[in-house]
Write an enzyme that holds these catalytic residues in place. Structure first.
Site, PDB file in Angstrom:
ATOM      1  N   SER A 138       4.118   9.326  -2.582  1.00 14.92           N
ATOM      2  CA  SER A 138       5.365  10.074  -2.701  1.00 14.92           C
ATOM      3  C   SER A 138       6.517   9.085  -2.900  1.00 14.92           C
ATOM      4  CB  SER A 138       5.552  10.960  -1.454  1.00 14.92           C
ATOM      5  OG  SER A 138       6.505  11.960  -1.707  1.00 14.92           O
ATOM      6  N   GLU A 145       1.681  13.036  -9.708  1.00 13.11           N
ATOM      7  CA  GLU A 145       1.701  14.157  -8.758  1.00 13.11           C
ATOM      8  C   GLU A 145       3.164  14.454  -8.457  1.00 13.11           C
ATOM      9  OE1 GLU A 145       2.481  14.355  -5.178  1.00 13.11           O
ATOM     10  OE2 GLU A 145       3.401  12.375  -5.242  1.00 13.11           O
ATOM     11  N   HIS A 185       0.441  16.104  -2.669  1.00 16.06           N
ATOM     12  CA  HIS A 185       0.982  16.785  -1.496  1.00 16.06           C
ATOM     13  C   HIS A 185       0.229  18.067  -1.152  1.00 16.06           C
ATOM     14  CE1 HIS A 185       4.356  14.101  -2.501  1.00 16.06           C
ATOM     15  NE2 HIS A 185       4.825  14.302  -1.304  1.00 16.06           N
TER      16      HIS A 185
END
Lengths: 306, 306
Positions: B109, B208, B277
């Site tokens: 992330s 992602e 996630h």
């Protein structure tokens, strides 16, 4: 730097939608406003359309935009809406046509990508000003009067910082002059690393934003800084940061974010300018000389038209 | 490319928070999980703190991160949370210490900015895998088992695309091999034009995302394209795009956005990978060789540790 000829009675303006779709009522209000100035108006074939996030497919939006830029009868190209989508087509804009026959280009928000492209590829001064959603405010509004002056007049404009604008609290005292460049922060950040990356050496950077949380504004300013965009500025002109609050009480307000990034730059910073997505905005030229004077509380900008 | 030595019984891992703040319960769960693997754990001084958007001030977060990277007793540096903040400090990471004594670095992330920096500055292979909010799932979860294998094992991992992942529908058939690089799309877009811009020539790009509307994903992919990041790829590995829906019925779903941008690239694209996630994620090395085989439905990735 090249300037387009100012618009006058009977000049033809093309209304195009190179990004998002517009409400029909707002388009009509814009047409009425411009006709009220004595301009003739032609709506792009796809100006009132809708496709996915956009007013049309990439090819449709580009055809309207390039058609207007190429038509010698058209003297102004006004963008009906920002929203999202210009970056998808901006590399295919007919810059040769712009260099050969510069026109008055008006818009803001997502249109920042077009301003940057026209400056980078053609050295064209453009007008940072309202789209259809702001022409809706009526002919007496500051927004509409200032837009008219910007596209039809040849005088500098003095934009006064006001306490009623929350970003008034963002300030570093001083006087600065340079080329005014910039616009919507999200679009500037999205232009980093692309063929239209701005060289802000000696520039006064104009910033405004709408509906971005403070952490996102922080992230975008960090990207500009890391990409070297903030290194050789002469000054910063801070417009409106509209609906940029955060609901998380642990998080700093947007003004703290702006102050943290802009005050250490060592150049004058003038906040509180009515430029952006707020209640009213004053149209200003991009690519033209501008002066910040924080004692006077003004940003004075040369006309983008000749 | 350099690999850190794999972690073994009794090795010391530093838990740091270079970005956002973590819930105390999740930190405790992470410590328990790692101790369950036979590792010793040291919490960074500011790992449990909170300051504005962050777990600490820039200097505090950097001190914890650089302290861990410089300490010869520390063999792994695991990031407790993404969130936001790494880009503010990443230019001050002690890359010389990393080159001199490479350690196993784990996170994803917002930590994508650290992966990119360590790859760019030190050629270090790192581990794209869970932060504290995912260690919380318990030792039996795929996420935690895969993370353990990634940091303690020396074998390649095969990640299987699954129909249960919505991005399974994003696919261009073929076989490809290259260096796996990438991670969170927002962070990749924010890295464009900075000193840590990735050279993706010959790479397989891992993507992602979480909580970004489709138009924003579109904008970020346009920026990567315009910056040339998608030009010389060998393939694309598409992980989870979690809570990236849009409430506007006029707007295309996230899968259409991904397909529109990724299918014309002329390289194999494998969606449906449990990386990101979502409910579970498989840890994979970045900076190491990887193969996509869409017939087998697998992304096979070399270990990031030796």
């Amino acid at each position: 730097m090249i300037r387009a000829r100012r618009l006058g009675e009977g000049d033809l303006v093309a209304l195009v939608s190179p990004s998002g779709a517009s409400e029909p009522g707002r388009v009509a209000a814009t047409v009425a406003a411009l006709e009220g100035w004595g301009l003739r108006v032609r709506l792009g074939e796809h100006a009132g359309g809708r496709h996915a996030f956009f007013a049309g497919t990439d090819d449709e939006r580009l055809a309207d935009l390039n058609g207007a830029l190429r038509d010698p009868a058209v003297r102004g190209v006004f963008c009906l809406r920002g929203g999202y989508g210009l970056q998808r087509i901006v590399d295919r804009v007919d810059f040769a046509a712009v260099r050969a026959d510069p026109k008055v280009v008006l818009g803001f928000s997502d249109i920042t990508a077009l301003h940057a492209a026209l400056w980078h590829e053609a050295g064209l001064a453009t007008v940072h000003g309202p789209t259809a959603g702001q022409f809706d405010r009526g002919p007496a509004s500051l927004t509409v009067r200032a837009a008219r002056r910007a596209v039809t007049g040849g005088d500098p404009v003095a934009v006064t910082a006001t306490r009623a604008e929350p970003t008034y609290a963002v300030r570093v005292d001083g006087v600065a002059s340079g080329t005014l460049l910039g616009g919507n922060l999200s679009l500037l950040a999205s232009t980093v690393g692309t063929p239209h990356a701005l060289d802000l050496t000696g520039a006064i950077l104009l910033l405004e934003e709408v509906e971005e949380q403070p952490y996102r504004v922080d992230r975008m300013l960090v990207q500009l800084r890391r990409a070297g965009w903030l290194r050789d500025l002469r000054g910063v002109a801070v417009g409106q940061f509209t609906r940029c609050a955060d609901t998380n009480p642990h998080y700093p307000p947007i003004l703290d974010v702006l102050r943290e990034h802009l005050t250490p730059l060592g150049v004058p910073v003038l906040g509180g300018l009515p430029i952006g997505h707020g209640d009213e905005q004053v149209s200003v030229g991009l690519g033209v000389q501008a002066c910040i004077d924080t004692a006077a509380g003004t940003l004075v900008v040369d006309p983008a038209v000749r």
